[in-house]
Write a protein that holds these residues in place. Structure first.
Motif, mmCIF file in Angstrom:
data_model
loop_
_atom_site.group_PDB
_atom_site.id
_atom_site.type_symbol
_atom_site.label_atom_id
_atom_site.label_comp_id
_atom_site.label_asym_id
_atom_site.label_seq_id
_atom_site.Cartn_x
_atom_site.Cartn_y
_atom_site.Cartn_z
ATOM 1 N N PHE A 58 0.821 -1.132 0.012
ATOM 2 C CA PHE A 58 0.139 -0.009 0.090
ATOM 3 C C PHE A 58 0.976 1.219 -0.036
ATOM 4 O O PHE A 58 1.944 1.231 0.652
ATOM 5 C CB PHE A 58 -0.888 -0.005 1.316
ATOM 6 N N GLU A 59 0.595 2.200 -0.917
ATOM 7 C CA GLU A 59 1.253 3.361 -0.821
ATOM 8 C C GLU A 59 0.337 4.780 -0.721
ATOM 9 O O GLU A 59 -0.912 4.685 -1.148
ATOM 10 C CB GLU A 59 2.141 3.388 -2.081
ATOM 11 N N ASN A 60 1.007 5.970 -0.265
ATOM 12 C CA ASN A 60 0.223 7.011 -0.571
ATOM 13 C C ASN A 60 -0.989 6.884 0.216
ATOM 14 O O ASN A 60 -1.989 7.186 -0.317
ATOM 15 C CB ASN A 60 -0.010 7.441 -1.791
ATOM 16 N N VAL A 61 -0.981 6.355 1.379
ATOM 17 C CA VAL A 61 -2.179 6.242 2.113
ATOM 18 C C VAL A 61 -2.753 7.412 2.776
ATOM 19 O O VAL A 61 -1.829 8.151 3.473
ATOM 20 C CB VAL A 61 -2.090 5.049 3.274
ATOM 21 N N SER A 62 -3.953 7.813 2.647
ATOM 22 C CA SER A 62 -4.347 9.367 3.240
ATOM 23 C C SER A 62 -5.782 8.909 3.748
ATOM 24 O O SER A 62 -6.678 8.807 3.006
ATOM 25 C CB SER A 62 -4.476 10.030 2.262
ATOM 26 N N LEU B 222 -10.833 5.818 3.500
ATOM 27 C CA LEU B 222 -9.258 5.692 3.545
ATOM 28 C C LEU B 222 -8.907 5.392 1.966
ATOM 29 O O LEU B 222 -9.517 4.673 1.054
ATOM 30 C CB LEU B 222 -8.634 4.323 4.002
ATOM 31 N N ASN B 223 -8.252 6.784 1.520
ATOM 32 C CA ASN B 223 -7.586 6.533 0.165
ATOM 33 C C ASN B 223 -6.148 5.944 0.025
ATOM 34 O O ASN B 223 -5.275 6.309 0.877
ATOM 35 C CB ASN B 223 -7.669 8.078 -0.479
ATOM 36 N N PHE B 224 -6.036 5.144 -0.839
ATOM 37 C CA PHE B 224 -4.422 4.766 -0.908
ATOM 38 C C PHE B 224 -4.536 4.272 -2.413
ATOM 39 O O PHE B 224 -5.270 4.008 -3.170
ATOM 40 C CB PHE B 224 -4.167 3.653 0.013
ATOM 41 N N GLU B 225 -3.286 3.804 -2.672
ATOM 42 C CA GLU B 225 -2.735 2.981 -3.809
ATOM 43 C C GLU B 225 -2.244 1.833 -3.785
ATOM 44 O O GLU B 225 -1.329 1.656 -2.403
ATOM 45 C CB GLU B 225 -1.698 4.085 -4.666
ATOM 46 N N LYS C 24 -5.383 2.632 -7.784
ATOM 47 C CA LYS C 24 -6.063 3.854 -7.018
ATOM 48 C C LYS C 24 -7.419 3.346 -6.461
ATOM 49 O O LYS C 24 -8.170 3.055 -7.059
ATOM 50 C CB LYS C 24 -6.084 4.983 -7.849
ATOM 51 N N GLN D 224 0.479 10.821 5.009
ATOM 52 C CA GLN D 224 0.520 10.111 3.790
ATOM 53 C C GLN D 224 1.619 9.064 4.445
ATOM 54 O O GLN D 224 2.753 9.288 4.566
ATOM 55 C CB GLN D 224 0.760 10.720 2.599
ATOM 56 N N LYS E 264 3.939 5.142 3.340
ATOM 57 C CA LYS E 264 4.221 4.477 2.192
ATOM 58 C C LYS E 264 4.916 3.242 2.795
ATOM 59 O O LYS E 264 5.041 3.112 3.921
ATOM 60 C CB LYS E 264 5.344 5.238 1.433
#
Length: 328
Positions: free
Chosen positions: A51-55, A63-66, A77, A112, A114
């Motif tokens: 999981f990256e760029n978790v916000s 929860l937003n993440f990549e 995304k 955020q 990473k």
């Protein structure tokens, strides 16, 4: 003329577990319960998935993440809403999110985050935190394609589900968790296989894929002069083979199809066997995977599928002809 066929559909009993994750959950009763019906497993390898760029988005409670994978140019995304029934949250509940990093020295000092291999959700209450669920990238994807959770996912998610197969095994006498604890071949793979990407531990790349049967569908037709007792037994399902026997047969079929490096017995005489389905004299037997995974081996690949009939099929005809039939 009497004929009978057996269609077997294999389904992931649990999301693919890395060796690192296996070491953590091997004594977990919930995971053990989820694997009760699983008696077949593959040990494979794929580049690390994180999981990256978790916000967290507190305004809309999600929860937003990549999701990233080493050597994979695709990026997923994702948006995971908290207020869905499966999490059992009420509007006044506060959600705590805890992160597990590949590098344990990482500090959670930014909004955020990473390089995360997993995260868990918990209800925040006065009397303490109440655990809800834990996700790895693969567990989140599996829960999503099975419809167990709501999640918005954009991108080529199937490109994240490709596994190079090292070993096919069975666990018919004990649970998969017990079988793999101290399993010598599992340890050999961890010790001998090089990482797919630099600066990665094999424990984060080697994965266990546990399978159960979603269906064992037997089709039987009867011609003139057929024994009425046989017809009644077929109608009542009394002449179905024991599932352990089908697992034993499936193991041989998969090993013969993929010839994994770490299997010592390649079952080249299959479908002839003493403990498989050979003596049941089926006119046709098939094995297919009904998850959207791709199993890679030296001479090709086997694709699963989310269609009602699954993906590519290993087919045995007249107890002799063995072939892989590609689907679509």
């Amino acid at each position: 003329m009497n004929r009978k066929s057996l269609l077997n559909q294999l389904e992931l009993a649990y999301a693919p577990l890395t060796a690192y994750e296996f070491a953590i959950v091997k004594d977990d009763k919930l995971v053990e319960r989820a694997l009760e019906k699983a008696s077949l497993y593959l040990i494979g390898q794929r580049p690390v998935i994180t999981f990256e760029n978790v916000s967290p988005d507190t305004a809309i409670y999600q929860l937003n993440f990549e999701i990233h994978q080493r050597n994979n140019p695709n990026i997923l995304k994702c948006k995971l809403p908290f207020d869905q029934e499966v999490f059992g949250l009420m509007e006044d509940n506060v959600v705590d999110v805890a992160f597990n990093y590949l590098d344990n020295s990482t500090k959670q000092d930014k909004l955020q985050f990473k390089n995360i291999h997993g995260f868990s959700l918990a209800k925040h209450r006065k009397e303490g935190k109440e655990f809800i669920i834990w996700f790895s990238p693969e567990k989140l994807l599996q829960n999503w394609w099975k419809g167990s959770i709501d999640c918005e996912i954009e991108g080529d998610w199937q490109s994240f589900l490709q596994y190079k197969v090292h070993y096919v095994g069975k666990a018919t006498k004990q649970s998969i968790l017990r079988r793999l604890t101290g399993h010598s071949t599992f340890q050999d793979i961890l010790s001998l296989e090089s990482p797919v990407t630099e600066k990665q531990l094999p424990a984060n790349e080697i994965v266990i894929l546990p399978f159960e049967f979603q269906n064992n569908l037997q089709f039987q037709s009867f011609g003139k002069g057929s024994d009425v007792k046989d017809m009644v037994a077929a109608f009542l399902g009394e002449n179905y083979p024991h599932q352990e026997k089908v697992f034993l047969d499936a193991e041989k079929a998969l090993i013969k199809a993929m010839q994994p490096t770490y299997n010592k017995e390649m079952f080249k005489s299959y479908p002839v066997s003493k403990d498989g389905l050979y003596n049941d004299n089926y006119d046709a037997i098939s094995y297919t995977f009904i998850d959207p995974i791709v199993l890679l081996y030296n001479d090709g690949e086997i694709k699963g599928g989310l269609t009602p009939i699954g993906g590519d099929a290993i087919i045995i005809l007249e107890n002799a002809d063995f072939k892989l039939v590609k689907h679509g």
